[in-house]
Design a protein around this motif. Structure first.
Motif, PDB file in Angstrom:
ATOM      1  N   LEU A 117      -5.222   0.019  -1.520  1.00  0.00           N
ATOM      2  CA  LEU A 117      -4.750  -1.155  -2.288  1.00  0.00           C
ATOM      3  C   LEU A 117      -6.042  -1.959  -2.745  1.00  0.00           C
ATOM      4  O   LEU A 117      -6.988  -2.466  -1.860  1.00  0.00           O
ATOM      5  CB  LEU A 117      -3.867  -1.949  -1.384  1.00  0.00           C
ATOM      6  CG  LEU A 117      -3.310  -3.313  -1.955  1.00  0.00           C
ATOM      7  CD1 LEU A 117      -2.333  -3.129  -3.141  1.00  0.00           C
ATOM      8  CD2 LEU A 117      -2.500  -4.225  -0.916  1.00  0.00           C
ATOM      9  N   THR A 159      -5.335  -1.832   5.010  1.00  0.00           N
ATOM     10  CA  THR A 159      -4.548  -0.838   4.108  1.00  0.00           C
ATOM     11  C   THR A 159      -5.867   0.069   3.599  1.00  0.00           C
ATOM     12  O   THR A 159      -6.996   0.100   3.926  1.00  0.00           O
ATOM     13  CB  THR A 159      -4.162  -1.503   2.538  1.00  0.00           C
ATOM     14  OG1 THR A 159      -5.331  -2.428   2.067  1.00  0.00           O
ATOM     15  CG2 THR A 159      -3.250  -2.536   3.106  1.00  0.00           C
ATOM     16  N   ASP A 205       0.898  -1.029  -0.184  1.00  0.00           N
ATOM     17  CA  ASP A 205      -0.089  -0.136  -0.054  1.00  0.00           C
ATOM     18  C   ASP A 205       0.764   1.408  -0.102  1.00  0.00           C
ATOM     19  O   ASP A 205       0.606   2.151  -0.757  1.00  0.00           O
ATOM     20  CB  ASP A 205      -0.950  -0.007   1.365  1.00  0.00           C
ATOM     21  CG  ASP A 205      -2.158   0.753   1.182  1.00  0.00           C
ATOM     22  OD1 ASP A 205      -2.548   0.702  -0.038  1.00  0.00           O
ATOM     23  OD2 ASP A 205      -2.507   1.427   2.148  1.00  0.00           O
TER      24      ASP A 205
END
Length: 289
Positions: free
Chosen positions: A57, A54, A25
């Motif tokens: 992502l 994340t 990420d």
């Protein structure tokens, strides 16, 4: 534009996945793909964790073996991922490795029939329909999701054989090709998928994801060739080894053959998974159109 991703191999211990996900990420990786290989770990559990850890992502699961999963359960899990993390999850289904399916008592006589029934019913459930079906393998009685996805949820399918690839074109919204697939095999797969799409009268775009076995650094070529030989695949044409420019050139070749998403798959002996995802995002990505 070619979408570029990387694989987090299931051999990575689950407790290491957070660091890898955050490295991906932070590095700006577009997609991180996870596998549900027997008997490493759950594709859905890991996908949910990575998405939660994340912020931007996208996560792919390629793939969930349909003999292991009742289609209602698969629909519930996929719908939940899409509602929790809209637009960030791609889930694929497929036959599963037949030896593994036999090992757990889930192997069926006709994997293609099962996959066809599963894909048809899964699509209906994710579209919010109530389904009653009495198929050869899939049987439901007035099943409807209370929380179907709030936005369209594409269903991908993984395949290798001609009948299964045609089925992907007919009944799935995208196709996943395994690591070691050569550019010639990508072209052949695209033709078979398009035959299926034509037979079903589908004109919508059909993304094709391919895993590309990749290594960089010391003895990269030897590592790739050794793994491809172990898998019975072409040790020359089925992967790429080298620096960022060499890998980017290979990505373009696989994209020119028909892949819309190229997911770089590290070798099983990759010494530094976090460095690998940073390599993909920060060194290869800028060189790929």
């Amino acid at each position: 534009m070619t979408v570029l991703g990387a694989v987090s191999l299931p051999q990575l211990p689950p407790e290491r996945l957070r660091d890898l996900a955050r490295a991906a990420d932070d590095a700006g990786l577009e997609e991180l793909w996870l596998w549900e290989d027997c008997f490493w770990g759950s594709g859905v559990a890991t996908a949910s964790a990575v998405l939660g850890w994340t912020g931007r992502l996208r996560v792919g699961v390629g793939l969930l073996p349909v003999p292991l999963r009742n289609v209602a359960l698969a629909a519930m899990e996929i719908a939940t991922l899409h509602r929790l993390f809209p637009g960030r999850a791609t889930v694929g289904v497929g036959h599963g490795v037949q030896d593994w399916m036999a090992q757990v008592g889930a192997q069926v006589e006709s994997p293609v029939t099962l996959l066809r029934e599963h894909l048809t019913v899964l699509r209906a459930l994710l579209d919010g329909e109530e389904v009653t079906v009495d198929g050869r393998y899939v049987r439901l009685d007035a099943v409807k999701l209370d929380w179907p996805p709030s936005t369209p949820s594409p269903i991908f399918a993984g395949a290798t054989g001609p009948r299964s690839l045609r089925l992907c074109g007919e009944a799935a919204d995208g196709t996943i090709l395994t690591g070691g697939t050569t550019t010639d095999e990508v072209r052949a797969a695209r033709r078979l998928v398009d035959e299926g799409r034509a037979a079903a009268g589908r004109v919508d775009p059909h993304p094709m994801v391919v895993y590309l076995l990749t290594a960089t650094g010391p003895d990269a070529a030897g590592r790739v060739a050794a793994q491809l030989r172990r898998e019975g695949r072409d040790p020359v044409a089925g992967g790429v080894a080298g620096d960022a420019r060499t890998v980017a050139d290979a990505v373009r070749r696989w994209a020119d053959a028909g892949a819309t998403t190229v997911v770089l798959q590290p070798t099983g002996d990759e010494p530094d998974p976090e460095a690998f995802v940073r390599f993909v995002a920060q060194e290869v990505r800028p060189l790929v159109p």
